[in-house]
Scaffold this motif. Structure first.
Motif, short mmCIF file in Angstrom:
data_model
loop_
_atom_site.label_atom_id
_atom_site.label_comp_id
_atom_site.label_asym_id
_atom_site.label_seq_id
_atom_site.Cartn_x
_atom_site.Cartn_y
_atom_site.Cartn_z
N SER A 132 0.84 -1.19 0.00
CA SER A 132 0.00 0.00 0.00
C SER A 132 0.88 1.24 0.00
O SER A 132 1.94 1.27 0.63
N ILE A 133 0.43 2.26 -0.74
CA ILE A 133 1.18 3.50 -0.88
C ILE A 133 0.28 4.68 -0.51
O ILE A 133 -0.88 4.75 -0.93
N LEU A 134 0.82 5.59 0.28
CA LEU A 134 0.12 6.83 0.62
C LEU A 134 0.76 7.97 -0.18
O LEU A 134 1.96 8.22 -0.05
N LEU A 135 -0.04 8.65 -1.00
CA LEU A 135 0.43 9.80 -1.77
C LEU A 135 0.04 11.07 -1.03
O LEU A 135 -1.12 11.23 -0.65
N VAL A 136 1.00 11.98 -0.86
CA VAL A 136 0.74 13.22 -0.13
C VAL A 136 1.19 14.39 -0.99
O VAL A 136 2.38 14.60 -1.23
N ASP A 137 0.22 15.17 -1.47
CA ASP A 137 0.53 16.30 -2.36
C ASP A 137 -0.67 17.22 -2.41
O ASP A 137 -1.81 16.74 -2.49
N LEU A 176 4.56 2.48 2.11
CA LEU A 176 5.42 3.51 1.53
C LEU A 176 4.65 4.82 1.47
O LEU A 176 3.45 4.83 1.22
N VAL A 177 5.36 5.92 1.69
CA VAL A 177 4.78 7.26 1.54
C VAL A 177 5.54 7.99 0.44
O VAL A 177 6.78 8.04 0.46
N LEU A 178 4.81 8.54 -0.53
CA LEU A 178 5.39 9.44 -1.52
C LEU A 178 4.98 10.84 -1.11
O LEU A 178 3.79 11.17 -1.11
N LEU A 179 5.95 11.67 -0.78
CA LEU A 179 5.70 12.91 -0.05
C LEU A 179 6.16 14.13 -0.83
O LEU A 179 7.32 14.21 -1.26
N PRO A 205 9.16 3.59 5.10
CA PRO A 205 9.85 4.16 3.94
C PRO A 205 9.12 5.40 3.42
O PRO A 205 7.91 5.39 3.24
N VAL A 206 9.89 6.48 3.21
CA VAL A 206 9.34 7.73 2.71
C VAL A 206 10.21 8.23 1.57
O VAL A 206 11.43 8.36 1.71
#
Length: 251
Positions: A132-137, A176-179, A205-206
């Motif tokens: 699972s990936i969390l996208l933050v933007d 994972l977080v894409l920040l 992981p970020v």
């Protein structure tokens, strides 16, 4: 192969009608129902995926959402939601985030929804390792593009602020977080600092994915020990490769 979708909305609208037509062209049977449980029950037995539309509603149909939650609890049916961030967050209080297969943030076009639903319904196997990936933007347009790139292989959730990200991480730790770096109120480095300060998320992981490429920004970000720093202009292949590499290292 699942190929039956029920669109649930408060009344009919151009978007729902257009999506029904688009899905049918793609070979997927699509029906529409309102917020009444009895309407949903007419279709639920043969439905493989429920797409719930929510706008600026004065209320949420809690009994209906609870009914849909129970229908999807065993994993044989999928639940997706389309709406604004605030309303989707309210729905997550009724239907757990981990049960929501896709979250489509408005505004979004019919073609994008159709492509992502087809990818979900016609996927021959589960997502890669269930990652699972969390996208933050705070850039909604970039979020939609990025979610489209990643959702064929991973479970993806998108949020538009640092505080929303921290709330999501606190309730359901992603893989994972894409920040983004430059966001109002709570910027990317501040978010990462708070992630690293909590024992339950310290090893999460970020990866910074941002348009900031000046030396000061990069150095500030690296002091908080991210797992990478990638520019948005890198393109689809480079971004996907970076994500794959992180998961390969943490598997």
């Amino acid at each position: 192969m699942a190929d039956k979708v029920l669109l649930i909305s408060r009344g009919t609208a151009f978007l729902t009608n257009a999506l029904v037509a688009s899905l049918k062209i793609a070979g997927i049977t699509a029906e529409q129902a309102g917020y009444e449980i009895e309407q949903v029950k007419k279709y639920e037995q043969d439905t493989d995926l429920f797409l719930f539309f929510v706008g600026n509603e004065d209320f949420l149909p809690t009994p209906l959402l609870q009914h849909l939650r129970d229908l999807c609890a065993d994993g044989t049916k999928d639940f997706c939601v389309l709406g604004y961030s605030k309303e989707i967050t309210e729905i997550e209080e009724i239907i757990p985030k981990e049960m929501i297969r896709r979250e489509f943030l408005r505004p979004i076009d019919v073609k994008t929804i159709t492509e992502q639903l087809c990818a979900l319904l016609h996927s021959p196997e589960p997502k890669v390792h269930g990652k699972s990936i969390l996208l933050v933007d705070d850039d909604a347009a970039f979020l939609r593009i990025l979610q489209g790139w990643l959702s064929e292989q991973y479970e993806v959730t998108s949020v538009k602020s640092g505080m929303q990200a921290l709330t999501c991480i606190g309730s359901h730790l992603p893989d994972l977080v894409l920040l983004d770096y430059d966001m109002p109120i709570t910027n990317g480095p501040q978010v990462l600092e708070m992630i690293r300060s909590e024992p339950y998320s310290a090893q999460l992981p970020v990866l910074f994915l941002t348009g900031k490429n000046d030396r000061d920004s990069v150095m500030t970000a690296m002091t908080h020990k991210p797992d990478g720093y990638l520019l948005k202009t890198s393109g689809k292949d480079s971004i996907l490769s970076a994500v794959h590499d992180i998961f390969a290292k943490t598997s």
